[in-house]
Design an enzyme around this catalytic site. Sequence first.
Site, PDB file in Angstrom:
ATOM      1  N   ASN A   9     135.693  33.368  48.454  1.00  0.00           N
ATOM      2  CA  ASN A   9     134.504  32.525  48.324  1.00  0.00           C
ATOM      3  C   ASN A   9     134.070  32.114  49.727  1.00  0.00           C
ATOM      4  O   ASN A   9     134.700  31.262  50.349  1.00  0.00           O
ATOM      5  CB  ASN A   9     134.866  31.292  47.466  1.00  0.00           C
ATOM      6  CG  ASN A   9     133.728  30.288  47.400  1.00  0.00           C
ATOM      7  OD1 ASN A   9     132.597  30.576  47.804  1.00  0.00           O
ATOM      8  ND2 ASN A   9     134.030  29.104  46.876  1.00  0.00           N
ATOM      9  N   LYS A  11     131.449  30.561  50.575  1.00  0.00           N
ATOM     10  CA  LYS A  11     130.653  29.318  50.591  1.00  0.00           C
ATOM     11  C   LYS A  11     129.400  29.524  51.457  1.00  0.00           C
ATOM     12  O   LYS A  11     128.839  30.623  51.434  1.00  0.00           O
ATOM     13  CB  LYS A  11     131.524  28.147  51.055  1.00  0.00           C
ATOM     14  CG  LYS A  11     132.826  28.075  50.237  1.00  0.00           C
ATOM     15  CD  LYS A  11     133.618  26.830  50.452  1.00  0.00           C
ATOM     16  CE  LYS A  11     134.872  26.876  49.570  1.00  0.00           C
ATOM     17  NZ  LYS A  11     135.642  25.657  49.612  1.00  0.00           N
ATOM     18  N   HIS A  91     132.081  25.381  40.393  1.00  0.00           N
ATOM     19  CA  HIS A  91     132.941  25.080  41.545  1.00  0.00           C
ATOM     20  C   HIS A  91     132.891  23.575  41.819  1.00  0.00           C
ATOM     21  O   HIS A  91     131.835  22.942  41.649  1.00  0.00           O
ATOM     22  CB  HIS A  91     132.466  25.877  42.761  1.00  0.00           C
ATOM     23  CG  HIS A  91     133.430  25.783  43.912  1.00  0.00           C
ATOM     24  ND1 HIS A  91     133.480  24.683  44.728  1.00  0.00           N
ATOM     25  CD2 HIS A  91     134.392  26.626  44.333  1.00  0.00           C
ATOM     26  CE1 HIS A  91     134.449  24.871  45.635  1.00  0.00           C
ATOM     27  NE2 HIS A  91     135.013  26.042  45.406  1.00  0.00           N
ATOM     28  N   GLU A  93     132.602  21.916  44.394  1.00  0.00           N
ATOM     29  CA  GLU A  93     131.561  21.478  45.330  1.00  0.00           C
ATOM     30  C   GLU A  93     130.203  21.381  44.627  1.00  0.00           C
ATOM     31  O   GLU A  93     129.377  20.540  44.976  1.00  0.00           O
ATOM     32  CB  GLU A  93     131.502  22.429  46.538  1.00  0.00           C
ATOM     33  CG  GLU A  93     132.726  22.198  47.441  1.00  0.00           C
ATOM     34  CD  GLU A  93     133.189  23.406  48.222  1.00  0.00           C
ATOM     35  OE1 GLU A  93     132.434  24.387  48.362  1.00  0.00           O
ATOM     36  OE2 GLU A  93     134.348  23.368  48.706  1.00  0.00           O
ATOM     37  N   GLU A 159     141.428  24.982  40.462  1.00  0.00           N
ATOM     38  CA  GLU A 159     141.335  24.562  41.853  1.00  0.00           C
ATOM     39  C   GLU A 159     141.456  23.042  41.935  1.00  0.00           C
ATOM     40  O   GLU A 159     140.444  22.330  41.776  1.00  0.00           O
ATOM     41  CB  GLU A 159     139.994  24.995  42.445  1.00  0.00           C
ATOM     42  CG  GLU A 159     139.803  26.493  42.472  1.00  0.00           C
ATOM     43  CD  GLU A 159     138.796  26.899  43.535  1.00  0.00           C
ATOM     44  OE1 GLU A 159     139.173  27.660  44.419  1.00  0.00           O
ATOM     45  OE2 GLU A 159     137.659  26.414  43.499  1.00  0.00           O
ATOM     46  N   GLY A 165     140.282  23.280  50.861  1.00  0.00           N
ATOM     47  CA  GLY A 165     139.904  23.111  52.260  1.00  0.00           C
ATOM     48  C   GLY A 165     140.695  22.049  53.001  1.00  0.00           C
ATOM     49  O   GLY A 165     140.313  21.622  54.087  1.00  0.00           O
ATOM     50  N   SER A 203     143.372  26.176  49.339  1.00  0.00           N
ATOM     51  CA  SER A 203     144.146  26.449  50.557  1.00  0.00           C
ATOM     52  C   SER A 203     145.143  27.593  50.410  1.00  0.00           C
ATOM     53  O   SER A 203     146.229  27.549  50.994  1.00  0.00           O
ATOM     54  CB  SER A 203     144.844  25.175  51.038  1.00  0.00           C
ATOM     55  OG  SER A 203     143.895  24.169  51.344  1.00  0.00           O
TER      56      SER A 203
HETATM   57  P1  PGA Z   1     139.954  26.951  50.306  1.00  0.00           P
HETATM   58  O1  PGA Z   1     138.741  27.002  49.246  1.00  0.00           O
HETATM   59  O2  PGA Z   1     140.748  28.218  50.091  1.00  0.00           O
HETATM   60  O3  PGA Z   1     139.278  26.925  51.648  1.00  0.00           O
HETATM   61  O4  PGA Z   1     140.757  25.754  50.009  1.00  0.00           O
HETATM   62  C1  PGA Z   1     138.940  27.430  47.931  1.00  0.00           C
HETATM   63  C2  PGA Z   1     137.674  27.286  47.144  1.00  0.00           C
HETATM   64  O5  PGA Z   1     136.955  26.293  47.314  1.00  0.00           O
HETATM   65  O6  PGA Z   1     137.342  28.154  46.293  1.00  0.00           O
END
Ligand code: PGA
Length: 246
Positions: A9, A11, A91, A93, A159, A165, A203
Amino acid sequence: MKNLYLIGNWKQHGSQAAIEAFADQWSSEQHPRLRIAIAPPFPYLQALGEALANCDLAAQDCSVHVQGAHTGEVSADMLVDLGCQYVLVGHSERRQYHGETDELIAQKVAAAQAAGVTPVLCVGEQQAAREAEKQDDVVRAQLRSALATSQPNLLIAYEPVWAIGTGLTATPDQANQMHAMIRQEVESLLGAAQATPILYGGSVNAENADALFACPHVDGALVGGASLEAASFMAIAQSASNNLSH
Ligand code: PGA
């Protein structure tokens, strides 16, 4: 025999130059039971599809509408037209910063399935819910709402928001336990638990991937930061291949 899924992803990252650099280091040799996809921002879907052999395309979101006066929206049919196999839906976010409700997410799951692109439904609890040991309740409620009108063809990504992140990862035990609960819930809602891949995200990197892929209920990973560079993404793919070869 199980398959593993690895979805990157990106983003709101990427550029034409970044795609070229990624493609230079990309290796299209993958284990036949490993499915790899990348979700770049919409404008780069086509370029990425052309640049990478043996890599499926995923989008990061889709509209609930088929077409019409919806400025800025991208329909699931358009994603199919561009060759996308998957679309991320719900997601954290999008839930947190773009006001996406459970109801809207259920509509997006249905819109994706109607168009023929596989939704990757993202679920996960905030840190406060984990500290209060309410994570199962939160995720169960997200699933019940999002899958109320869903067909069985989807992927789920667990997640935990506190792990996205942040460099914190759920322990393999925490991930496995949650995935087992999700599998049970999917069985009771859709009757399709065995056929529904459940990915872990938060992560994931080359160091922790082995232990996560070794969990019986973990069918792959949704990877943010570590998917931006081909080297780190391919190191995770290698770890998945090793797991499938055991
Ligand atoms: P990350 O993001 O691996 O940077 O923690 C995962 C995601 O948001 O899908």
